[in-house]
Every structure is written in C-alpha cells, then in structure tokens.
Scaffold this active site. Structure first.
Site, PDB file in Angstrom:
ATOM      1  CD  GLU A   1      -2.209   2.413  -3.571  1.00  0.00           C
ATOM      2  OE1 GLU A   1      -3.265   3.003  -3.824  1.00  0.00           O
ATOM      3  OE2 GLU A   1      -1.601   2.583  -2.503  1.00  0.00           O
TER       4      GLU A   1
ATOM      5  CG  ASP B   1      -1.857   1.171   1.264  1.00  0.00           C
ATOM      6  OD1 ASP B   1      -2.773   1.168   0.438  1.00  0.00           O
ATOM      7  OD2 ASP B   1      -1.670   2.091   2.091  1.00  0.00           O
TER       8      ASP B   1
HETATM    9  O1  TEU Z   1      -4.319   4.444  -1.256  1.00  0.00           O
HETATM   10  C1  TEU Z   1      -3.219   5.273  -1.418  1.00  0.00           C
HETATM   11  C2  TEU Z   1      -3.436   6.488  -2.184  1.00  0.00           C
HETATM   12  O2  TEU Z   1      -2.549   7.278  -2.262  1.00  0.00           O
HETATM   13  C3  TEU Z   1      -4.728   6.786  -2.857  1.00  0.00           C
HETATM   14  O3  TEU Z   1      -5.407   5.766  -3.392  1.00  0.00           O
HETATM   15  C4  TEU Z   1      -5.519   7.688  -2.011  1.00  0.00           C
HETATM   16  O4  TEU Z   1      -6.814   7.226  -1.778  1.00  0.00           O
HETATM   17  C5  TEU Z   1      -5.531   8.992  -2.732  1.00  0.00           C
HETATM   18  O5  TEU Z   1      -4.246   9.345  -3.027  1.00  0.00           O
HETATM   19  C6  TEU Z   1      -6.166  10.086  -1.945  1.00  0.00           C
HETATM   20  O6  TEU Z   1      -5.789  11.306  -2.526  1.00  0.00           O
HETATM   21  C7  TEU Z   1      -4.163   3.416  -0.367  1.00  0.00           C
HETATM   22  C8  TEU Z   1      -5.432   2.603  -0.246  1.00  0.00           C
HETATM   23  O7  TEU Z   1      -5.735   2.010  -1.470  1.00  0.00           O
HETATM   24  C9  TEU Z   1      -6.521   3.475   0.265  1.00  0.00           C
HETATM   25  O8  TEU Z   1      -7.738   2.791   0.345  1.00  0.00           O
HETATM   26  C10 TEU Z   1      -6.120   3.980   1.624  1.00  0.00           C
HETATM   27  O9  TEU Z   1      -7.056   4.907   2.087  1.00  0.00           O
HETATM   28  C11 TEU Z   1      -4.741   4.649   1.605  1.00  0.00           C
HETATM   29  O10 TEU Z   1      -3.786   3.871   0.910  1.00  0.00           O
HETATM   30  C12 TEU Z   1      -4.214   4.840   2.981  1.00  0.00           C
HETATM   31  O11 TEU Z   1      -3.801   3.614   3.510  1.00  0.00           O
END
Ligand code: TEU
Length: 553
Positions: A258, A205
């Site tokens: 990610e 993540d």
């Molecule tokens: O997401 C990381 C992330 O940077 C983005 O998807 C985020 O939602 C966006 O940048 C907001 O501006 C991951 C997860 O997929 C997400 O569900 C979590 O909320 C986030 O990390 C925090 O752990």
C-alpha cells in the site's frame, strides 16, 4: 506460480461483511458462511483488513497482538479454518500486516512507557525529549495523517510530563523504529506466522512510511534531500528480506504494497523482481472521470510496470476512500483526502452509471484487479451518519470537518426488506455497528441476484468473462483509434470501449457485443458506458471509432 499477475482480489472489511453471532459486528463465522457468495462472484483471492487483537481505535490498524485474532471477530483456530475453507472454494487469502506502527496496547509499547528514557524498550519506538524551555513543544512539527501533531507527550510514573513519541497516525498508534533489529526480526516472524497458516500473501499497510530519517528534520518541500519519512531508499532492503521469506515457501507467497506515491516511477521501484510483487494503483483510484487523465494514468502505469516486469493493479475503491458511486456522481470526480467533504452534491444515478462503466474498464485492463466489498452491489457512500455513530479517528481528529471513512464501511445488505438486511441473524441482540440506510432494501444481494440489469450481475458476468478470456488479465494492451473523450483498446480479440465524451459515439467494427454497462443504442455507445466487443474478424484492423463524433447526436 504467477496467479497474482492476473488475480481478482476481493477486499473483505470483516467488521462490515457478515455477522455470525448477532452482536452487530461482522466476524469470521460470518465470512465463512458467505464464502460461496464470493466464490460465485468469480474472484481469486480474499484480502482481509486487520483481524488481530486490537482496541479498534483505527478499525484494527492499531494492532495489539499479531498472533491472535480479536475476540469480537473469532479465534485463531477459526482463522486457520477460514483460510483452509476458502482454499477449498478456490480462494486464496491475503492478510493485512501493519508494520509502520502498533497499538499503544501492544506489549512493546506498554513496556516502553514503563521504562526509562534511553532504555532498550523505548528504542523500538521514536521517543524524544520535547523542545521549548521546558520541553513543552514536540520534537518537530510533523503533522499526523489524522490531523494534529504527530507527537504525543508521555507522563512519567510520578505524573510529571516526560518524553514525546512519534505517531504518523493516531496517538494510539505509535510508530516503530525500523532501525532497531527487534522490529525487523519480529515482522519477518509475523510474516512467517501467517504464511505457515496458509496465507497466500500479505498486504503491507502504509508501506512507504516505515523508515524515518533518525535526525527527524522538519519537512522542507524545497529541499532536494529525501523526505524524512516517505519513500526512503532504506525501505527496499526491508522488502528484499521479506521477498526472500515469501519465496522460501514451496508455493511462494505474495507481497502487496500500500504505497500512496504520486510518481509511477518511484512506485515501480517497490515492485522490482526481488521486492514486492504488486502495489495498489492509487493514481487510477484518484483519477477524475476524464478520458485524457485516465488514459495518461493507464499509459504511465503500464510503462512504469513494464520497466520492472511487474503487473499493474487496478483499484477503484477501498475502505479509506469515498465509494465510487458517490464520487463519480459529483461535479469534481477525482478523489483526494485533502478535499474530502460530506454533503457535496452528487447525482446517484449518474454516479452508478459511471461506476458500472469504470468497473468494466478496470476489469479489462492488463494486470490484477481489486474489488472492495459492496462495490459489486453499487453501494453509495453513506453520507448522513450521525456523529455519535462515527468511529473513524480521521473524523474526530479533524474536529468533525472531515467526514472520515465510515461512510464506506457500512455493513453489507444481504437480503430482506428491513435492516439489518441479513447482515446479522434475525434474532440479533444488537443493531449493526454502523446503521444501514433503509433504501438499501433494493441493493441487497438477494434483490440483485438474477436481475440482469443489476450491478451485481454485471460484476458476475464481467468477472466470468475475464476469467475465461485469454486476452484479459496479465498481458499487453493495444490502443484503438477513438474519438475525443473515448477510451478504446484491444486485449487479444476483445475490445473495451468506454465513452466519457458526453455524447453517443459509433462503435468500432466488431463481430458482437459481449457485455455493456448500460444498454447500447443500436450501433452507438451512449455516454458513461463501457462495452466489451468481440472483434473476431476485425481483430487486426479494428475500425477506428475516430470518425464517430461526426455522426453523434
Ligand atoms: O492507510 C494508509 C494511508 O496513508 C491512507 O490511506 C490514510 O488513510 C490517509 O493517508 C490519511 O491521510 C492505511 C489503512 O488503509 C488505513 O485504514 C489506516 O487508517 C492507516 O493505514 C493507518 O494504519
């Protein structure tokens, strides 16, 4: 073992997949009961969003303990059983690891709060004194991804305001200090914990955010210096360590990043042979429904990945973004967090038509593919959730301006004509944690099964062909000449043609059509449609679809 180079990975948002015990929240028992469904869909692996002990402030991305399963979802023994059963169904398991931050309920953070400034306990996080006359201002002006300052001030035991701590996401998600050896050790240990329990890999993540410039400088877009917390060079060393751990297993484990990085070359650095195996292709996910833009994305993705020998991935949706049926039915079809708004007009029929065409396009591209639960049912974004239902901190911390991400997380409709559509047992005590629209009766798995025109059957057929077809999955792609607004390429003896031109176009020469996302009109491909063609005798000299526009109606 290179299964991951071509894999189709199905994303399970556990809370919304299937509810085994009737509390309105999906759980591991629910997943176990639905494994045959996923197997029959024709995927290779399951990626589970975080299932660990959590206060659920950010859908489980606020982890209190990586080595236990949240009781709302099940137990550790059940997770082990699930991993084993999935494997018996031919499905590998990917677990989600969140290394950038922990929950404020994690033992490390509660210990840090209970300790003095400057203590060992606090040094695992980013605690700093404030600025201003009486430290009433945060240490810098960084902004949280969920809105508001990225810093929260603590209170000392006597109630007096104390130091501030950094959180790039919600205040309940304090960022870890990756310069601290405990943080590194602990995560390698967590990786092994899940690898030892049969996980075939992990999703990392927020993989570009872990390392911070210890000086915590202000953001300065004009500065040539590296960003203070995005895509810093020190990250690569961390992932090399993880790769060594993953490779130490007889069946090597897989690391999936990610990384929201706009530059494909910077992205590709993370999937060099001794780092992560693959990374989500968010450039594809955010691309507008335009042939030029998609072609550019496909070409730059493939070129950057070829350079480092890694397979590309193709992603149209996940739990963070607007579902593609809704997004692609709008006038502006690209996705951006910054401009996300509910209630922007959408044409659901057009959106579904395009989503189906996009799915066959994605399935035909070289590399691996992600399917987010519900996209195979053509579920739209649920845009009319009442604020009191919404849990996503992105909504609440934006002051209600951002609709948040819950509209893409509504429980799956399985069967029947009334809510909860088989998501929970018939005698469930509780409603589903987010309400399903009544109209979903026609979108249930039951309603779509055996209907040759359904989106579910399109996915089943597409994935079945993808599995059998030697030209699909990992490998090369050969562009075919095509009219403006048409994407046409060959994979072995199969051609994939997507018409984004807005008018019917003539098909290239072929032996027969294998599958199309909408009915063909004789030898014409209607707008917003993808077709897979067997080139057969035409494989080497596939006639260009180029002159087709001249004859289009
Ligand atoms: O997401 C990381 C992330 O940077 C983005 O998807 C985020 O939602 C966006 O940048 C907001 O501006 C991951 C997860 O997929 C997400 O569900 C979590 O909320 C986030 O990390 C925090 O752990």
């Amino acid at each position: 073992m290179t299964w991951w180079r071509s894999a189709v990975i199905y994303q399970v948002y556990v809370r919304s997949f299937a509810d085994g015990d009737g509390d309105g929240v999906g759980d591991l028992a629910g997943v176990r009961s639905r494994l045959p469904y996923v197997r029959d869909l024709g995927v290779d692996a399951l990626w589970f969003n975080p299932w660990y002990l959590s206060p659920w402030v950010d859908g489980g991305y606020d982890v209190a303990d990586y080595r236990s399963i949240d009781p709302v979802l099940g137990t550790l023994a059940e997770a082990e059983q699930l991993i084993a059963e999935a494997r018996e169904h031919g499905l590998r398991t990917i677990v989600d690891v969140v290394p950038n931050h922990v929950s404020d309920q994690h033992a490390w953070f509660t210990a840090a709060l209970a300790s003095e400034p400057g203590s060992e306990e606090r040094s695992r996080f980013w605690f700093r004194p404030g600025t201003g006359v009486s430290c009433e201002l945060p240490p810098n002006e960084w902004v949280s991804h969920f809105g508001g300052p990225a810093w929260t001030r603590t209170k000392d035991a006597d109630g007096v305001p104390g130091e501030w701590y950094l959180h790039l996401f919600a205040p309940e998600q304090p960022d870890l200090n990756w310069d601290h050896p405990d943080v590194r050790r602990e995560h390698e240990d967590v990786l092994r914990f899940w690898f030892d329990r049969g996980a075939a890999g992990i999703r990392v993540d927020s993989a570009a955010l872990l390392v911070k410039d210890p000086d915590l400088p202000e953001l300065d877009p004009a500065s040539p210096a590296p960003h203070p917390y995005v895509d810093r060079d020190e990250l690569h060393d961390i992932y090399r360590g993880w790769r060594a751990a993953a490779d130490s297993y007889p069946e090597p484990r897989v690391l999936i990043g990610e990384l929201w990085l706009p530059d494909p070359d910077r992205m590709a650095r993370y999937v060099r042979p001794d780092e992560l195996h693959t990374a989500f292709n968010f450039d594809f996910l955010t691309s507008p429904w335009e042939a030029d833009r998609l072609r550019e994305c496909i070409d730059s993705t493939l070129a950057a990945h070829r350079e480092v020998g890694a397979p590309a991935t193709w992603v149209l949706a996940n739990h963070d973004v607007t579902r593609q049926v809704t997004r692609l039915g709008r006038a502006a079809t690209s996705f951006a967090f910054e401009t996300k708004r509910a209630g922007v007009a959408t044409d659901p029929a057009l959106g579904l038509r395009r989503a189906r065409a996009a799915a066959l396009l994605a399935m035909a591209l070289p590399g691996s593919l992600y399917v987010y639960q519900g996209e195979e049912l053509g579920l739209p974004e649920v845009e009319n959730l009442q604020p009191h239902w919404i849990q996503d901190p992105m909504h609440h911390r934006s002051g209600g301006v951002d609709p948040g991400r819950d509209g893409a997380r509504v429980p799956i409709p399985w069967s029947g004509s009334r809510r909860p559509f088989g998501f929970s047992p018939d005698d469930a005590a509780w409603p589903t944690w987010l309400p399903q629209p009544d109209g979903w009766a026609s979108l249930t798995v039951e309603a779509q099964t055996a209907d040759p025109d359904s989106t579910l059957e399109l996915y089943r057929s597409g994935l079945a062909i993808r599995r059998q077809e030697p030209g699909l999955g990992d490998g090369e792609l050969r562009w075919l000449d095509s009219a403006t607004g048409v994407l046409a390429f060959a994979r072995g003896s199969l051609a994939c043609v997507t018409n984004l031109s807005g008018r019917p176009v003539r098909l290239p020469a072929h032996d027969r059509a294998l599958l199309s996302s909408a009915p063909l009109a004789g030898d014409r491909l209607p707008p917003d449609t993808t077709v897979w063609l067997r080139l057969g005798t035409h494989t080497d000299n596939a006639a260009p679809a180029g002159d087709a526009t001249q004859r289009s109606d």
